[in-house]
Design a protein around this motif. Structure first.
Motif, PDB file in Angstrom:
ATOM      1  N   MET A 100      42.735  36.827  65.180  1.00  0.00           N
ATOM      2  CA  MET A 100      41.590  36.404  66.103  1.00  0.00           C
ATOM      3  C   MET A 100      40.740  37.478  66.635  1.00  0.00           C
ATOM      4  O   MET A 100      39.637  37.559  66.461  1.00  0.00           O
ATOM      5  CB  MET A 100      41.952  35.146  67.018  1.00  0.00           C
ATOM      6  CG  MET A 100      42.403  33.959  66.546  1.00  0.00           C
ATOM      7  SD  MET A 100      43.205  33.005  67.770  1.00  0.00           S
ATOM      8  CE  MET A 100      41.703  32.793  68.967  1.00  0.00           C
ATOM      9  N   LYS A 101      41.568  38.389  67.335  1.00  0.00           N
ATOM     10  CA  LYS A 101      40.825  39.389  67.852  1.00  0.00           C
ATOM     11  C   LYS A 101      40.278  40.492  66.756  1.00  0.00           C
ATOM     12  O   LYS A 101      39.118  40.787  67.043  1.00  0.00           O
ATOM     13  CB  LYS A 101      42.136  40.394  68.458  1.00  0.00           C
ATOM     14  CG  LYS A 101      42.623  39.770  69.737  1.00  0.00           C
ATOM     15  CD  LYS A 101      43.486  40.579  70.496  1.00  0.00           C
ATOM     16  CE  LYS A 101      44.003  39.779  71.861  1.00  0.00           C
ATOM     17  NZ  LYS A 101      44.934  40.525  72.536  1.00  0.00           N
ATOM     18  N   ASN A 153      42.084  26.743  53.821  1.00  0.00           N
ATOM     19  CA  ASN A 153      41.583  27.920  54.565  1.00  0.00           C
ATOM     20  C   ASN A 153      41.267  27.715  56.084  1.00  0.00           C
ATOM     21  O   ASN A 153      40.476  26.836  56.296  1.00  0.00           O
ATOM     22  CB  ASN A 153      40.373  28.892  53.913  1.00  0.00           C
ATOM     23  CG  ASN A 153      40.849  29.369  52.673  1.00  0.00           C
ATOM     24  OD1 ASN A 153      41.080  30.605  52.562  1.00  0.00           O
ATOM     25  ND2 ASN A 153      41.082  28.712  51.447  1.00  0.00           N
ATOM     26  N   PHE A 154      41.705  28.587  56.868  1.00  0.00           N
ATOM     27  CA  PHE A 154      41.184  28.436  58.355  1.00  0.00           C
ATOM     28  C   PHE A 154      40.321  29.706  58.698  1.00  0.00           C
ATOM     29  O   PHE A 154      40.495  30.693  58.647  1.00  0.00           O
ATOM     30  CB  PHE A 154      42.337  28.338  59.349  1.00  0.00           C
ATOM     31  CG  PHE A 154      43.251  27.647  59.228  1.00  0.00           C
ATOM     32  CD1 PHE A 154      43.599  26.421  59.583  1.00  0.00           C
ATOM     33  CD2 PHE A 154      44.438  27.624  58.134  1.00  0.00           C
ATOM     34  CE1 PHE A 154      44.327  25.387  59.354  1.00  0.00           C
ATOM     35  CE2 PHE A 154      45.425  26.760  57.756  1.00  0.00           C
ATOM     36  CZ  PHE A 154      45.538  25.682  58.603  1.00  0.00           C
ATOM     37  N   SER A 155      39.110  29.173  59.132  1.00  0.00           N
ATOM     38  CA  SER A 155      38.173  30.381  59.513  1.00  0.00           C
ATOM     39  C   SER A 155      38.007  30.334  61.178  1.00  0.00           C
ATOM     40  O   SER A 155      38.109  29.441  61.830  1.00  0.00           O
ATOM     41  CB  SER A 155      36.950  30.114  58.809  1.00  0.00           C
ATOM     42  OG  SER A 155      36.759  30.124  57.424  1.00  0.00           O
ATOM     43  N   TYR A 156      37.524  31.521  61.557  1.00  0.00           N
ATOM     44  CA  TYR A 156      37.366  31.882  63.132  1.00  0.00           C
ATOM     45  C   TYR A 156      36.484  32.946  63.125  1.00  0.00           C
ATOM     46  O   TYR A 156      36.497  34.094  62.416  1.00  0.00           O
ATOM     47  CB  TYR A 156      38.513  31.947  63.678  1.00  0.00           C
ATOM     48  CG  TYR A 156      38.450  32.444  65.008  1.00  0.00           C
ATOM     49  CD1 TYR A 156      38.093  31.359  66.033  1.00  0.00           C
ATOM     50  CD2 TYR A 156      38.574  33.807  65.416  1.00  0.00           C
ATOM     51  CE1 TYR A 156      37.801  31.885  67.610  1.00  0.00           C
ATOM     52  CE2 TYR A 156      38.328  34.059  66.798  1.00  0.00           C
ATOM     53  CZ  TYR A 156      38.033  33.290  67.888  1.00  0.00           C
ATOM     54  OH  TYR A 156      38.080  33.734  69.122  1.00  0.00           O
ATOM     55  N   SER A 157      35.377  32.631  64.033  1.00  0.00           N
ATOM     56  CA  SER A 157      34.516  33.860  64.207  1.00  0.00           C
ATOM     57  C   SER A 157      33.754  34.358  63.177  1.00  0.00           C
ATOM     58  O   SER A 157      33.605  35.711  63.093  1.00  0.00           O
ATOM     59  CB  SER A 157      35.105  34.975  65.106  1.00  0.00           C
ATOM     60  OG  SER A 157      34.373  35.938  65.824  1.00  0.00           O
ATOM     61  N   GLY A 158      33.437  33.616  62.276  1.00  0.00           N
ATOM     62  CA  GLY A 158      32.380  34.188  61.176  1.00  0.00           C
ATOM     63  C   GLY A 158      33.346  34.267  60.050  1.00  0.00           C
ATOM     64  O   GLY A 158      32.574  35.090  59.020  1.00  0.00           O
ATOM     65  N   ALA A 162      47.332  27.662  68.464  1.00  0.00           N
ATOM     66  CA  ALA A 162      47.044  29.089  68.714  1.00  0.00           C
ATOM     67  C   ALA A 162      45.516  29.486  68.860  1.00  0.00           C
ATOM     68  O   ALA A 162      45.072  30.171  69.279  1.00  0.00           O
ATOM     69  CB  ALA A 162      47.540  29.844  67.851  1.00  0.00           C
ATOM     70  N   CYS A 163      44.693  28.870  67.972  1.00  0.00           N
ATOM     71  CA  CYS A 163      43.333  28.950  68.013  1.00  0.00           C
ATOM     72  C   CYS A 163      42.474  27.702  67.971  1.00  0.00           C
ATOM     73  O   CYS A 163      42.044  27.065  66.852  1.00  0.00           O
ATOM     74  CB  CYS A 163      42.909  29.767  66.756  1.00  0.00           C
ATOM     75  SG  CYS A 163      41.276  30.254  66.298  1.00  0.00           S
ATOM     76  N   GLU A 182      49.231  22.882  62.444  1.00  0.00           N
ATOM     77  CA  GLU A 182      49.179  22.607  63.813  1.00  0.00           C
ATOM     78  C   GLU A 182      49.464  23.699  64.701  1.00  0.00           C
ATOM     79  O   GLU A 182      48.988  23.963  65.707  1.00  0.00           O
ATOM     80  CB  GLU A 182      50.501  21.549  64.197  1.00  0.00           C
ATOM     81  CG  GLU A 182      50.265  19.983  63.703  1.00  0.00           C
ATOM     82  CD  GLU A 182      48.806  19.545  63.907  1.00  0.00           C
ATOM     83  OE1 GLU A 182      48.643  19.743  65.214  1.00  0.00           O
ATOM     84  OE2 GLU A 182      48.218  19.046  63.053  1.00  0.00           O
ATOM     85  N   VAL A 183      50.060  24.429  64.001  1.00  0.00           N
ATOM     86  CA  VAL A 183      50.429  26.048  64.754  1.00  0.00           C
ATOM     87  C   VAL A 183      49.179  26.757  64.933  1.00  0.00           C
ATOM     88  O   VAL A 183      48.856  27.174  65.854  1.00  0.00           O
ATOM     89  CB  VAL A 183      51.428  26.857  64.059  1.00  0.00           C
ATOM     90  CG1 VAL A 183      51.701  28.312  64.638  1.00  0.00           C
ATOM     91  CG2 VAL A 183      53.139  26.287  64.239  1.00  0.00           C
TER      92      VAL A 183
END
Length: 204
Positions: free
Chosen positions: A111-112, A47-52, A33-34, A28-29
């Motif tokens: 994320m950045k 696993n959590f993925s973001y922006s490829g 956040a993302c 949930e956090v």
């Protein structure tokens, strides 16, 4: 919008009772956040993925959980721990994790980094160093020595899959539990399966 993988629910539901609220809290956090994060199962754990790219991951074991970032050194610097697969040590309760505000700050930094296409790096002093040898529980080593074909399968597995089996067996406190896990491990290794093969992504 992000995605939620139903296999996360299965993984959390099959984890030890103490681990379930920890994993649910982390989940949930991360989503808070993302919001665009995507869930998937890789290497047998969530696993959590973001922006490829992979953002972070979590896992549960018999007596602890782990949580960590793919770009760990870039996100945490000297604050990271090497005690477990993640960078926050062996977590056995939500209280042992950083606060929600701190985790959110780490997640947004990760994320950045993903948005910028940053790749994981190693310290220069370790660039040419060999990885520490995997510590195989004596019982598993003896069982593999008795079955060369199974040992060949084990040796051909990825380091993460070999480590899963070793930690699973080593974490058993009772002799009978360790023996039961050893027999199950030998059976699955002989079939070329990882310890958490049921949760792994299958090719369509």
């Amino acid at each position: 919008m992000g995605t939620r993988d139903p296999r996360f629910d299965v993984y959390i539901g099959k984890s030890a009772e103490f681990a379930q609220p920890i994993l649910a809290h982390i989940r949930e956090v991360v989503h808070a956040a993302c919001p665009d994060v995507e869930e998937t199962i890789k290497w047998g754990f969530p696993n959590f993925s973001y922006s490829g790219g992979i953002l972070c991951s979590m896992a549960s074991f018999k007596a602890h959980c782990s949580f960590g970032f793919w770009l760990a050194r870039e996100v945490l610097g000297d604050d990271m721990s090497d005690e477990a697969m993640g960078q926050f040590g062996r977590v056995s309760s939500i209280k042992e994790l950083p606060s929600k505000a701190v985790l959110t700050r780490y997640i947004k930094k990760a994320m950045k980094l993903n948005e910028a296409g940053v790749k994981a790096s190693r310290p220069a002093a370790q660039a040419g160093a060999k990885r520490a040898a995997l510590v195989v529980p004596p019982e598993l080593a003896k069982a593999l020595a008795r079955q060369p074909a199974v040992k060949k399968q084990f040796d051909a597995m990825s380091p993460s899959h070999r480590r899963e089996y070793c930690e699973w067996i080593a974490d058993a406190k009772k002799p009978e539990t360790r023996e039961r896990r050893l027999l199950k491990a030998i059976e699955q290794i002989a079939e070329g399966k990882s310890q958490n093969w049921k949760y792994e992504t299958r090719s369509s």
